[in-house]
Design a protein around this motif. Structure first.
Motif, PDB file in Angstrom:
ATOM      1  N   CYS A  84       0.885  -0.936   0.438  1.00 41.91           N
ATOM      2  CA  CYS A  84       0.046   0.125   0.061  1.00 41.91           C
ATOM      3  C   CYS A  84       0.942   1.187   0.219  1.00 41.91           C
ATOM      4  O   CYS A  84       0.574   2.385  -0.881  1.00 41.91           O
ATOM      5  CB  CYS A  84      -1.120   0.218   1.425  1.00 41.91           C
ATOM      6  N   ALA A 124       2.973   1.801  -3.515  1.00 37.81           N
ATOM      7  CA  ALA A 124       1.484   1.869  -3.921  1.00 37.81           C
ATOM      8  C   ALA A 124       1.971   3.611  -4.324  1.00 37.81           C
ATOM      9  O   ALA A 124       1.733   4.428  -5.104  1.00 37.81           O
ATOM     10  CB  ALA A 124       0.640   1.005  -3.866  1.00 37.81           C
ATOM     11  N   VAL A 125       1.403   4.036  -2.755  1.00 36.11           N
ATOM     12  CA  VAL A 125       1.179   5.278  -2.810  1.00 36.11           C
ATOM     13  C   VAL A 125       2.394   6.055  -3.330  1.00 36.11           C
ATOM     14  O   VAL A 125       2.576   7.753  -3.431  1.00 36.11           O
ATOM     15  CB  VAL A 125       0.803   5.560  -1.653  1.00 36.11           C
ATOM     16  N   PHE A 147       4.207   6.835  -5.957  1.00 32.01           N
ATOM     17  CA  PHE A 147       4.168   5.860  -7.567  1.00 32.01           C
ATOM     18  C   PHE A 147       2.980   7.102  -8.004  1.00 32.01           C
ATOM     19  O   PHE A 147       2.275   6.719  -7.230  1.00 32.01           O
ATOM     20  CB  PHE A 147       4.101   4.836  -7.739  1.00 32.01           C
ATOM     21  N   HIS A 148       3.142   6.989  -8.851  1.00 33.73           N
ATOM     22  CA  HIS A 148       1.935   7.854  -9.725  1.00 33.73           C
ATOM     23  C   HIS A 148       1.427   7.094 -11.072  1.00 33.73           C
ATOM     24  O   HIS A 148       3.060   6.318 -11.383  1.00 33.73           O
ATOM     25  CB  HIS A 148       1.813   9.715 -10.170  1.00 33.73           C
ATOM     26  N   ARG A 183       1.781   2.451  -9.728  1.00 31.87           N
ATOM     27  CA  ARG A 183       0.419   2.288  -8.708  1.00 31.87           C
ATOM     28  C   ARG A 183      -0.696   1.534  -9.119  1.00 31.87           C
ATOM     29  O   ARG A 183      -1.177   1.196  -8.281  1.00 31.87           O
ATOM     30  CB  ARG A 183      -0.169   4.406  -8.333  1.00 31.87           C
ATOM     31  N   SER A 206       0.273  -2.116  -8.250  1.00 25.69           N
ATOM     32  CA  SER A 206       0.385  -2.465  -7.344  1.00 25.69           C
ATOM     33  C   SER A 206      -0.612  -2.981  -6.793  1.00 25.69           C
ATOM     34  O   SER A 206      -0.451  -3.519  -6.181  1.00 25.69           O
ATOM     35  CB  SER A 206       1.448  -1.665  -6.284  1.00 25.69           C
ATOM     36  N   PHE A 207      -1.649  -2.097  -6.532  1.00 26.66           N
ATOM     37  CA  PHE A 207      -3.076  -2.052  -6.093  1.00 26.66           C
ATOM     38  C   PHE A 207      -3.296  -3.545  -6.947  1.00 26.66           C
ATOM     39  O   PHE A 207      -4.426  -3.770  -5.532  1.00 26.66           O
ATOM     40  CB  PHE A 207      -3.747  -1.012  -6.390  1.00 26.66           C
TER      41      PHE A 207
END
Length: 226
Positions: free
Chosen positions: A153, A156-157, A159-160, A164, A167-168
């Motif tokens: 989590c 993921a946050v 990155f953009h 992201r 990852s999610f």
């Protein structure tokens, strides 16, 4: 008064020798992450499963290979220490790569914790036929799962864009298939064996992809006048 444009001092970006060495170390640590994922598959479904006659990869859990009793355990005991070392090194690489990205730095710290927590899993393994070994193994496993989810989590946050989203999506696949496999236990059955492997492999692939993405980041450079 005219200015000769050829004599105007130019700015160029060069990497200091110390920065080059530091970036080589950072990339080496990140490479350990991809190596940890590859070695996990080779050691479990490759070497350990091959030593257990009658073991069905599509129907039985990977965790059974790590249990006390199966013939492949002599392969996985030393591997657990190797995996712990490789994954912890990877976490350090993510931490270093985060620079000023707070979310990614926290994610790196959680990955370090995940790697080190493998030691606890090794201290509290399942023992086939011994129900007394189950509670502590479940506790150790759940803590590691919590570290994994939190790390994914935060990364993921950090990155953009596509990383992201990826990852999610990886987290969702790993979590959903993990729950599906849990509900299909104790097995053996196809849902259990394949479901657990999809859950594990989704995480292993994410680790390898994250390692590659961060590995490609340029070295820290300084600005000097020519």
């Amino acid at each position: 008064m005219s200015i000769d444009k050829h004599r105007v001092p130019q700015l160029r970006r060069t990497a200091r020798p110390g920065s080059q060495r530091g970036d080589a170390l950072r990339r080496g640590l990140l490479a350990a992450g991809a190596l940890s994922s590859l070695s996990y598959v080779v050691a479990t479904d490759g070497l350990a499963a091959a030593r257990w006659e009658g073991y069905r990869r599509t129907e039985q859990m990977v965790s059974e290979l790590f249990a006390v009793g199966p013939p492949g355990r002599d392969v996985l005991v030393p591997f657990t220490w190797l995996y712990t070392l490789l994954f912890t090194a990877f976490g350090v690489g993510v931490w270093i790569s985060a620079r000023s990205n707070r979310a990614l730095r926290i994610g790196g710290g959680l990955l370090i914790g995940y790697g080190l927590w493998n030691i606890m899993g090794g201290l509290y393994p399942l023992t086939l036929g011994d129900e007394a070994s189950v509670p502590m193994h479940i506790v150790a496993t759940n803590v590691q799962l919590a570290l994994m989810v939190a790390a994914m989590c935060f990364v993921a946050v950090g990155f953009h864009g596509r990383m992201r989203v990826y990852s999610f999506v990886s987290l969702a696949v790993s979590a959903v298939m993990g729950m599906v496999a849990f509900m299909a236990a104790p097995g053996p059955n196809l849902v259990l064996g394949i479901g657990e492997r999809i859950s594990i492999w989704a995480f292993l692939l994410w680790v390898a992809v994250l390692a590659v993405v961060l590995w490609k980041r340029p070295a820290v450079v300084s600005t000097e006048r020519a």
